[in-house]
Structure formats: structure tokens, C-alpha cells
Scaffold this motif. Structure first.
Motif, PDB file in Angstrom:
ATOM      1  N   VAL A   1       0.802  -1.251  -0.021  1.00 48.82           N
ATOM      2  CA  VAL A   1       0.005  -0.137  -0.016  1.00 48.82           C
ATOM      3  C   VAL A   1       0.860   1.197  -0.027  1.00 48.82           C
ATOM      4  O   VAL A   1       0.489   2.323  -0.722  1.00 48.82           O
ATOM      5  CB  VAL A   1      -0.957   0.125   1.266  1.00 48.82           C
TER       6      VAL A   1
ATOM      7  N   GLU B   1      -5.823  -5.878   2.538  1.00 45.21           N
ATOM      8  CA  GLU B   1      -6.955  -5.856   3.528  1.00 45.21           C
ATOM      9  C   GLU B   1      -7.459  -7.347   3.845  1.00 45.21           C
ATOM     10  O   GLU B   1      -7.706  -7.826   4.946  1.00 45.21           O
ATOM     11  CB  GLU B   1      -8.083  -5.040   3.274  1.00 45.21           C
ATOM     12  N   THR B   2      -7.675  -7.957   2.722  1.00 40.68           N
ATOM     13  CA  THR B   2      -8.046  -9.364   2.859  1.00 40.68           C
ATOM     14  C   THR B   2      -6.814 -10.473   2.998  1.00 40.68           C
ATOM     15  O   THR B   2      -7.136 -11.573   3.139  1.00 40.68           O
ATOM     16  CB  THR B   2      -8.670  -9.900   1.471  1.00 40.68           C
TER      17      THR B   2
ATOM     18  N   ALA C   1      -1.165  -8.902  -3.923  1.00 43.56           N
ATOM     19  CA  ALA C   1      -0.679  -7.380  -4.271  1.00 43.56           C
ATOM     20  C   ALA C   1       0.496  -7.300  -4.844  1.00 43.56           C
ATOM     21  O   ALA C   1       1.110  -6.267  -5.451  1.00 43.56           O
ATOM     22  CB  ALA C   1      -1.047  -6.529  -2.708  1.00 43.56           C
TER      23      ALA C   1
ATOM     24  N   GLU D   1      -4.739  -2.169  -2.079  1.00 37.97           N
ATOM     25  CA  GLU D   1      -5.524  -2.045  -0.973  1.00 37.97           C
ATOM     26  C   GLU D   1      -6.458  -3.157  -0.512  1.00 37.97           C
ATOM     27  O   GLU D   1      -6.394  -3.536   0.763  1.00 37.97           O
ATOM     28  CB  GLU D   1      -6.082  -0.554  -0.696  1.00 37.97           C
ATOM     29  N   SER D   2      -7.099  -3.376  -1.309  1.00 34.87           N
ATOM     30  CA  SER D   2      -8.194  -4.422  -1.095  1.00 34.87           C
ATOM     31  C   SER D   2      -7.573  -5.726  -0.908  1.00 34.87           C
ATOM     32  O   SER D   2      -7.976  -6.597   0.117  1.00 34.87           O
ATOM     33  CB  SER D   2      -9.041  -4.610  -2.339  1.00 34.87           C
ATOM     34  N   LEU D   3      -6.637  -6.094  -1.577  1.00 40.61           N
ATOM     35  CA  LEU D   3      -5.724  -7.363  -1.558  1.00 40.61           C
ATOM     36  C   LEU D   3      -5.041  -7.501  -0.202  1.00 40.61           C
ATOM     37  O   LEU D   3      -5.206  -8.544   0.610  1.00 40.61           O
ATOM     38  CB  LEU D   3      -4.705  -7.534  -2.789  1.00 40.61           C
TER      39      LEU D   3
ATOM     40  N   ASP E   1      -4.053 -10.938   1.308  1.00 39.74           N
ATOM     41  CA  ASP E   1      -3.440 -11.480   0.069  1.00 39.74           C
ATOM     42  C   ASP E   1      -2.356 -10.539  -0.222  1.00 39.74           C
ATOM     43  O   ASP E   1      -2.306  -9.859  -1.301  1.00 39.74           O
ATOM     44  CB  ASP E   1      -4.199 -11.641  -0.973  1.00 39.74           C
TER      45      ASP E   1
ATOM     46  N   LYS F   1      -4.185   1.090  -7.398  1.00 40.14           N
ATOM     47  CA  LYS F   1      -4.143   1.333  -5.916  1.00 40.14           C
ATOM     48  C   LYS F   1      -5.009   0.835  -5.236  1.00 40.14           C
ATOM     49  O   LYS F   1      -4.744   0.188  -3.993  1.00 40.14           O
ATOM     50  CB  LYS F   1      -3.931   2.613  -5.674  1.00 40.14           C
ATOM     51  N   LYS F   2      -6.189   0.830  -5.780  1.00 40.88           N
ATOM     52  CA  LYS F   2      -7.507   0.545  -4.993  1.00 40.88           C
ATOM     53  C   LYS F   2      -7.509  -1.182  -4.676  1.00 40.88           C
ATOM     54  O   LYS F   2      -7.912  -1.786  -3.710  1.00 40.88           O
ATOM     55  CB  LYS F   2      -8.882   0.777  -5.615  1.00 40.88           C
ATOM     56  N   VAL F   3      -7.100  -1.759  -6.095  1.00 39.56           N
ATOM     57  CA  VAL F   3      -6.900  -3.299  -5.710  1.00 39.56           C
ATOM     58  C   VAL F   3      -5.920  -3.905  -4.911  1.00 39.56           C
ATOM     59  O   VAL F   3      -5.839  -4.678  -4.257  1.00 39.56           O
ATOM     60  CB  VAL F   3      -6.674  -3.829  -7.190  1.00 39.56           C
TER      61      VAL F   3
ATOM     62  N   ASP G   1      -7.234   2.821 -10.107  1.00 38.81           N
ATOM     63  CA  ASP G   1      -7.799   1.330  -9.811  1.00 38.81           C
ATOM     64  C   ASP G   1      -6.879   0.121  -9.292  1.00 38.81           C
ATOM     65  O   ASP G   1      -7.257  -0.269  -8.623  1.00 38.81           O
ATOM     66  CB  ASP G   1      -8.285   0.719 -11.191  1.00 38.81           C
TER      67      ASP G   1
END
Length: 206
Positions: free
Chosen positions: A155, A181-182, A188, A177-179, A184, A173-175, A171
Motif C-alpha cells: 500500500v 486488507e483481505t 498485491a 489496498e483491497s488485496l 492476500d 491502487k484500490k486493488v 484502480d
């Protein structure tokens, strides 16, 4: 030829003059051969001196590799031998870059201190470091730190890479961050490595 003949006549003894000319020529050839010999010996000495120095640098880098593996508990998932082979595969010896294997091994030693980078991501990151260094005209150590930080903390790492000229979309960057957070992190990391490959892939080999 005419000048030699005249010199022989003027000296009063053709054979004597030709003898002196011949001796002078041989002396000149001998001096030239001596100079060539000295240069050859000097070149040979420089070659062996360079070889010894290169060997010492390589052994130093390899010793550091073993030390890093021990201190990090082998977090990268590669042995010293595997890291050594990877460095050689990406080096000038294999025609894959302008970097020496000990330079690449030293870069891997830096990368290995970022303990969240493991296995295939570590291998891909090493190639990314070589490509980034060549494309951006910077040393391997700087690239190793930049890529290492980016992959160790994806991140925050994207922002750091953008400062040195690597582009990421909002987009992406958001992916990332999402990975993260979960949980993974590897996913990332792979996204970042894929983008580095897209922008700089093949630079070192070229």
C-alpha cells in the motif's frame, strides 16, 4: 634500396655496411619485441589482479548472502545456492544484463532483508530490480531498496515507486489496498511486479 646502396659505397665496404644495417634492424626489432613483451606481461598482471579482486568481491557477496539467510531465518524461501544461480542467470555472464553476478547477488542480499517477499515474488523482484536499474539509470542497491519497500508494504510502496517514475492507476491502487486488507499480500505484490514488468521488462537484457 638506392639509399642503402649509396651508404654501402660511401663506407667503402658493402658487406660491412649491410651488416651494420642488419644489426641495427635486428636491434630495433628486439626493442620492439621487448616493449610488446612488457605490455603483454603488464596486461596479464592486470588481468589476474582484476580476477582476484572480482573473486574476492564475489566471495564477500556470497558470505553476506549466507549471513542474511541466517539472520532472517530464510524468509525469502531460497537457499544461498539458489540465489547465487539466480544472480548468474540474470548477469552479464549469461548475456541477460550488464551487471555482474556479484552485483546482483548483493542486490538480492538487500532484497532478502524485506522478509515479506518470498519464493516466486523474490525471484521476479530480482529481475525487476535489474530492469528498473537499467531503464532508470540507477544502481542496483537503490532499486533493491525501492522494490523491496514496495513489496514489503504494497500500500505504501506504490507511492514510493511513483516518486521514482513508476506509474500506477487509481484502480490499481484500490486493488492493492483491497488485496492487503483481505490478507492476500502475495497477490498485491504480484500486481506491482506485473506492472514493473509491463513498464520495464526486458530492459536489462536489451
Amino acid at each position: 634500396i638506392d639509399e642503402v646502396g649509396e651508404s654501402a659505397k660511401n663506407a667503402g665496404s658493402g658487406f660491412s655496411t649491410l651488416k651494420e644495417i642488419g644489426i641495427g634492424a635486428l636491434r630495433g626489432i628486439g626493442e620492439l619485441a621487448l616493449d610488446v613483451g612488457k605490455n603483454a606481461l603488464s596486461g596479464t598482471f592486470d588481468f589476474f589482479k582484476s580476477a582476484v579482486q572480482g573473486s574476492a568481491e564475489y566471495q564477500s557477496a556470497l558470505a553476506q548472502t549466507e549471513a542474511v539467510i541466517t539472520s532472517t531465518g530464510g524468509a525469502a524461501g531460497l537457499t544461498a545456492s539458489e540465489m547465487e544461480s539466480l544472480a548468474r542467470e540474470l548477469s552479464a555472464v549469461s548475456g541477460q544484463s550488464l551487471f555482474t553476478d556479484d552485483q546482483l547477488l548483493s542486490a538480492q542480499n538487500v532484497l532478502a532483508t524485506f522478509t515479506n517477499i518470498k519464493d516466486v515474488q523474490f525471484t521476479d523482484a530480482t529481475a525487476a530490480i535489474a530492469n528498473l536499474s537499467q531503464a532508470m539509470g540507477q544502481d542496483l542497491q537503490s532499486s533493491a531498496v525501492q522494490v523491496g519497500k514496495a513489496l514489503n508494504d504494497p500500500v505504501q510502496g506504490i507511492t514510493a515507486l511513483q516518486r521514482v517514475g513508476v506509474s500506477f492507476t487509481e484502480d490499481q491502487k484500490k486493488v492493492v489496498e483491497s488485496l492487503v486488507e483481505t490478507g492476500d499480500v502475495a497477490g498485491a505484490q504480484q500486481l506491482i511486479l506485473s506492472e514493473l514488468e509491463r513498464q520495464f521488462g526486458g530492459s536489462a537484457a536489451a
